[in-house]
Motif scaffolding. Structure first.
Motif, PDB file in Angstrom:
ATOM      1  N   ASP A  26       0.868  -1.178   0.000  1.00  0.00           N
ATOM      2  CA  ASP A  26       0.000   0.000   0.000  1.00  0.00           C
ATOM      3  C   ASP A  26       0.907   1.232   0.000  1.00  0.00           C
ATOM      4  O   ASP A  26       1.426   1.636   1.040  1.00  0.00           O
ATOM      5  CB  ASP A  26      -0.923  -0.032   1.222  1.00  0.00           C
ATOM      6  N   LEU A  27       1.096   1.813  -1.188  1.00  0.00           N
ATOM      7  CA  LEU A  27       1.981   2.978  -1.337  1.00  0.00           C
ATOM      8  C   LEU A  27       1.237   4.234  -0.883  1.00  0.00           C
ATOM      9  O   LEU A  27       0.165   4.531  -1.399  1.00  0.00           O
ATOM     10  CB  LEU A  27       2.401   3.102  -2.810  1.00  0.00           C
ATOM     11  N   GLY A  28       1.819   4.944   0.081  1.00  0.00           N
ATOM     12  CA  GLY A  28       1.106   6.095   0.658  1.00  0.00           C
ATOM     13  C   GLY A  28      -0.107   5.615   1.432  1.00  0.00           C
ATOM     14  O   GLY A  28      -1.142   6.263   1.442  1.00  0.00           O
ATOM     15  N   GLY A  29       0.045   4.487   2.088  1.00  0.00           N
ATOM     16  CA  GLY A  29      -1.074   3.845   2.799  1.00  0.00           C
ATOM     17  C   GLY A  29      -1.476   4.575   4.062  1.00  0.00           C
ATOM     18  O   GLY A  29      -2.486   4.240   4.676  1.00  0.00           O
ATOM     19  N   GLY A  30      -0.675   5.560   4.470  1.00  0.00           N
ATOM     20  CA  GLY A  30      -1.034   6.390   5.613  1.00  0.00           C
ATOM     21  C   GLY A  30      -1.237   5.588   6.885  1.00  0.00           C
ATOM     22  O   GLY A  30      -0.431   4.723   7.227  1.00  0.00           O
ATOM     23  N   ASP A  58       5.142   4.616   3.423  1.00  0.00           N
ATOM     24  CA  ASP A  58       4.669   6.001   3.567  1.00  0.00           C
ATOM     25  C   ASP A  58       5.821   6.848   4.109  1.00  0.00           C
ATOM     26  O   ASP A  58       6.588   6.371   4.943  1.00  0.00           O
ATOM     27  CB  ASP A  58       3.473   6.056   4.527  1.00  0.00           C
ATOM     28  N   PRO A  59       5.941   8.107   3.630  1.00  0.00           N
ATOM     29  CA  PRO A  59       7.039   8.950   4.133  1.00  0.00           C
ATOM     30  C   PRO A  59       6.782   9.489   5.537  1.00  0.00           C
ATOM     31  O   PRO A  59       7.709   9.974   6.187  1.00  0.00           O
ATOM     32  CB  PRO A  59       7.099  10.102   3.117  1.00  0.00           C
ATOM     33  N   SER A  60       5.553   9.410   6.016  1.00  0.00           N
ATOM     34  CA  SER A  60       5.213  10.070   7.284  1.00  0.00           C
ATOM     35  C   SER A  60       5.401   9.143   8.491  1.00  0.00           C
ATOM     36  O   SER A  60       4.659   8.159   8.636  1.00  0.00           O
ATOM     37  CB  SER A  60       3.755  10.550   7.216  1.00  0.00           C
ATOM     38  N   PRO A  61       6.348   9.474   9.377  1.00  0.00           N
ATOM     39  CA  PRO A  61       6.529   8.647  10.576  1.00  0.00           C
ATOM     40  C   PRO A  61       5.282   8.645  11.455  1.00  0.00           C
ATOM     41  O   PRO A  61       4.961   7.630  12.067  1.00  0.00           O
ATOM     42  CB  PRO A  61       7.699   9.322  11.319  1.00  0.00           C
ATOM     43  N   ASP A  94       9.048   6.438  -0.017  1.00  0.00           N
ATOM     44  CA  ASP A  94       8.114   7.161  -0.884  1.00  0.00           C
ATOM     45  C   ASP A  94       8.219   6.621  -2.301  1.00  0.00           C
ATOM     46  O   ASP A  94       8.862   5.591  -2.548  1.00  0.00           O
ATOM     47  CB  ASP A  94       8.339   8.669  -0.802  1.00  0.00           C
ATOM     48  N   VAL A  95       7.615   7.344  -3.213  1.00  0.00           N
ATOM     49  CA  VAL A  95       7.582   6.894  -4.597  1.00  0.00           C
ATOM     50  C   VAL A  95       8.996   6.681  -5.144  1.00  0.00           C
ATOM     51  O   VAL A  95       9.266   5.699  -5.836  1.00  0.00           O
ATOM     52  CB  VAL A  95       6.829   7.947  -5.439  1.00  0.00           C
ATOM     53  N   THR A  96       9.918   7.580  -4.800  1.00  0.00           N
ATOM     54  CA  THR A  96      11.244   7.537  -5.423  1.00  0.00           C
ATOM     55  C   THR A  96      12.053   6.309  -4.989  1.00  0.00           C
ATOM     56  O   THR A  96      12.787   5.746  -5.792  1.00  0.00           O
ATOM     57  CB  THR A  96      12.047   8.816  -5.122  1.00  0.00           C
ATOM     58  N   HIS A 139      -3.668   4.869  -3.413  1.00  0.00           N
ATOM     59  CA  HIS A 139      -4.935   5.576  -3.177  1.00  0.00           C
ATOM     60  C   HIS A 139      -4.672   6.965  -2.616  1.00  0.00           C
ATOM     61  O   HIS A 139      -4.107   7.108  -1.528  1.00  0.00           O
ATOM     62  CB  HIS A 139      -5.797   4.807  -2.162  1.00  0.00           C
ATOM     63  N   GLY A 140      -5.068   7.980  -3.378  1.00  0.00           N
ATOM     64  CA  GLY A 140      -4.916   9.347  -2.883  1.00  0.00           C
ATOM     65  C   GLY A 140      -3.484   9.825  -2.854  1.00  0.00           C
ATOM     66  O   GLY A 140      -3.130  10.688  -2.055  1.00  0.00           O
ATOM     67  N   VAL A 141      -2.656   9.281  -3.729  1.00  0.00           N
ATOM     68  CA  VAL A 141      -1.224   9.619  -3.734  1.00  0.00           C
ATOM     69  C   VAL A 141      -0.784  10.244  -5.063  1.00  0.00           C
ATOM     70  O   VAL A 141       0.022  11.174  -5.085  1.00  0.00           O
ATOM     71  CB  VAL A 141      -0.369   8.354  -3.453  1.00  0.00           C
ATOM     72  N   LEU A 142      -1.352   9.759  -6.159  1.00  0.00           N
ATOM     73  CA  LEU A 142      -0.909  10.229  -7.477  1.00  0.00           C
ATOM     74  C   LEU A 142      -1.066  11.743  -7.621  1.00  0.00           C
ATOM     75  O   LEU A 142      -0.372  12.386  -8.405  1.00  0.00           O
ATOM     76  CB  LEU A 142      -1.717   9.515  -8.569  1.00  0.00           C
ATOM     77  N   VAL A 156      -0.213  13.998  -5.556  1.00  0.00           N
ATOM     78  CA  VAL A 156       0.841  14.802  -4.916  1.00  0.00           C
ATOM     79  C   VAL A 156       2.258  14.355  -5.296  1.00  0.00           C
ATOM     80  O   VAL A 156       3.225  14.781  -4.674  1.00  0.00           O
ATOM     81  CB  VAL A 156       0.686  14.796  -3.367  1.00  0.00           C
ATOM     82  N   VAL A 157       2.362  13.466  -6.290  1.00  0.00           N
ATOM     83  CA  VAL A 157       3.694  13.002  -6.723  1.00  0.00           C
ATOM     84  C   VAL A 157       3.794  13.131  -8.248  1.00  0.00           C
ATOM     85  O   VAL A 157       2.810  13.469  -8.909  1.00  0.00           O
ATOM     86  CB  VAL A 157       3.930  11.527  -6.303  1.00  0.00           C
ATOM     87  N   ASP A 158       4.965  12.830  -8.781  1.00  0.00           N
ATOM     88  CA  ASP A 158       5.117  12.777 -10.240  1.00  0.00           C
ATOM     89  C   ASP A 158       4.402  11.500 -10.713  1.00  0.00           C
ATOM     90  O   ASP A 158       4.880  10.389 -10.441  1.00  0.00           O
ATOM     91  CB  ASP A 158       6.617  12.743 -10.579  1.00  0.00           C
TER      92      ASP A 158
HETATM   93  C1  LIG Z   1      -4.521  11.492   1.083  1.00  0.00           C
HETATM   94  S1  LIG Z   1      -3.457  10.423   2.003  1.00  0.00           S
HETATM   95  C2  LIG Z   1      -4.082   8.852   1.479  1.00  0.00           C
HETATM   96  C3  LIG Z   1      -3.879   7.793   2.514  1.00  0.00           C
HETATM   97  C4  LIG Z   1      -4.431   6.415   2.155  1.00  0.00           C
HETATM   98  N1  LIG Z   1      -3.795   5.883   0.931  1.00  0.00           N
HETATM   99  C5  LIG Z   1      -5.932   6.443   1.996  1.00  0.00           C
HETATM  100  O1  LIG Z   1      -6.442   6.211   0.890  1.00  0.00           O
HETATM  101  O2  LIG Z   1      -6.620   6.682   2.996  1.00  0.00           O
HETATM  102  C6  LIG Z   1      -1.918  10.576   1.096  1.00  0.00           C
HETATM  103  C7  LIG Z   1      -0.806   9.738   1.690  1.00  0.00           C
HETATM  104  O3  LIG Z   1       0.302   9.812   0.781  1.00  0.00           O
HETATM  105  C8  LIG Z   1       1.490   9.933   1.529  1.00  0.00           C
HETATM  106  N2  LIG Z   1       2.507  10.546   0.653  1.00  0.00           N
HETATM  107  C9  LIG Z   1       2.787  11.856   0.482  1.00  0.00           C
HETATM  108  N3  LIG Z   1       3.812  12.021  -0.390  1.00  0.00           N
HETATM  109  C10 LIG Z   1       4.175  10.771  -0.778  1.00  0.00           C
HETATM  110  C11 LIG Z   1       5.180  10.260  -1.647  1.00  0.00           C
HETATM  111  N4  LIG Z   1       6.010  11.089  -2.302  1.00  0.00           N
HETATM  112  N5  LIG Z   1       5.283   8.921  -1.824  1.00  0.00           N
HETATM  113  C12 LIG Z   1       4.431   8.092  -1.172  1.00  0.00           C
HETATM  114  N6  LIG Z   1       3.463   8.504  -0.328  1.00  0.00           N
HETATM  115  C13 LIG Z   1       3.340   9.839  -0.125  1.00  0.00           C
HETATM  116  C14 LIG Z   1       1.080  10.764   2.733  1.00  0.00           C
HETATM  117  O4  LIG Z   1       1.982  10.627   3.823  1.00  0.00           O
HETATM  118  C15 LIG Z   1      -0.309  10.219   3.045  1.00  0.00           C
HETATM  119  O5  LIG Z   1      -0.258   9.140   3.939  1.00  0.00           O
END
Ligand SMILES: C[S@@+](CC[C@H](N)C(=O)[O-])C[C@H]1O[C@@H](n2cnc3c(N)ncnc32)[C@H](O)[C@@H]1O
Length: 228
Positions: A23-27, A46-49, A72-74, A91-94, A96-98
């Motif tokens: 789960d990439l950016g799984g929060g 996820d990048p967020s501790p 993170d993505v990189t 989910h909810g990540v594309l 805010v990234v490239d």
């Molecule tokens: C809107 S939340 C979505 C969380 C979860 N995927 C959901 O659907 O409930 C965006 C998530 O992306 C993470 N995020 C931000 N920049 C990112 C990056 N460059 N690569 C991966 N994840 C990233 C954030 O830390 C956050 O947890």
């Protein structure tokens, strides 16, 4: 209510045995913990501790193993390993990234025929929401500008733009669903007060999720794609 349509599609797509899920950016692990509950082996990147700490608490409370990895993505490929996943959730990540880089990296960690589950904010719905709030210039600005970025929610996509991004990364879309077609248009008080309204709204959302004519109204798009 906000995730029923996505969950239905994902659960159906993952039926038939435990999978290796990333789960990439799984929060904080809303989806990850549910998938682990269904028997899948889940890693959250996820990048967020803070998010990873909340995920760990959530998994512990549910007495489930979910691996949280800071990344993170990189550095996704270094963090989880190439060809190590049957399924990647993004989910909810594309937003805010490239997006091209993200899809290329996801393609590297997926096994052949692996599944991508993508949820993104849709631009048509954002235009409608701005116009309904009286922000006509903002609506106009969002209309055709693929690079328009909202500080809070990031970039938005149309279904066509998503499909154009997926093809070069080697993904073949298999299904697309509209998520929150009505949920964000209905006053919250109405849903909260009227007995049975919340359940009826979920039923309505499920009924229109697969109907192409309602797709442009959906706040989010959920797309499933396989890696060719
Ligand atoms: C809107 S939340 C979505 C969380 C979860 N995927 C959901 O659907 O409930 C965006 C998530 O992306 C993470 N995020 C931000 N920049 C990112 C990056 N460059 N690569 C991966 N994840 C990233 C954030 O830390 C956050 O947890």
């Amino acid at each position: 209510m906000r995730t029923a349509v996505v969950w239905d599609a994902l659960e159906a797509a993952l039926a038939g045995g435990p999978r290796d899920v990333v789960d990439l950016g799984g929060g904080t692990g809303g989806f990850a913990v549910r998938l682990a509950e269904s028997g899948h082996r889940v890693r959250v990147v996820d990048p967020s501790p803070d998010a990873l700490a909340a995920l760990a608490r959530r998994a512990k409370e549910a007495d489930l193993d979910v691996v949280g990895l800071q990344g993170d993505v990189t550095d996704l490929v270094d963090v989880v390993g190439a060809g190590s996943a049957d399924v990647v959730l993004c989910h909810g990540v594309l937003e805010v990234v490239d997006p091209s880089l993200a899809l290329a990296r996801i393609g590297e960690v997926l096994r052949p025929q692996g599944l991508l589950s993508l949820v993104v904010g849709q631009r048509h719905a954002a235009v409608l929401a701005r116009a309904m709030a009286g922000h006509f210039q903002q609506a106009l600005g969002l209309l055709d500008d693929q690079s328009a970025v909202d500080g809070r929610t990031g970039r938005r996509f149309t279904a066509g733009e998503l499909e154009a991004l997926l093809a070069p990364a080697g993904f073949v879309p298999t299904a697309i669903h509209g998520v929150r077609v009505f949920a964000d248009l209905v006053p919250a008080a109405l849903v909260d007060i009227e007995p049975g309204a919340a359940a009826a709204l979920v039923e309505l959302e499920r009924a229109v999720a697969d109907r192409a004519e309602y797709l442009p109204l959906a706040t989010q798009l959920h797309l499933l794609a396989t890696r060719g």
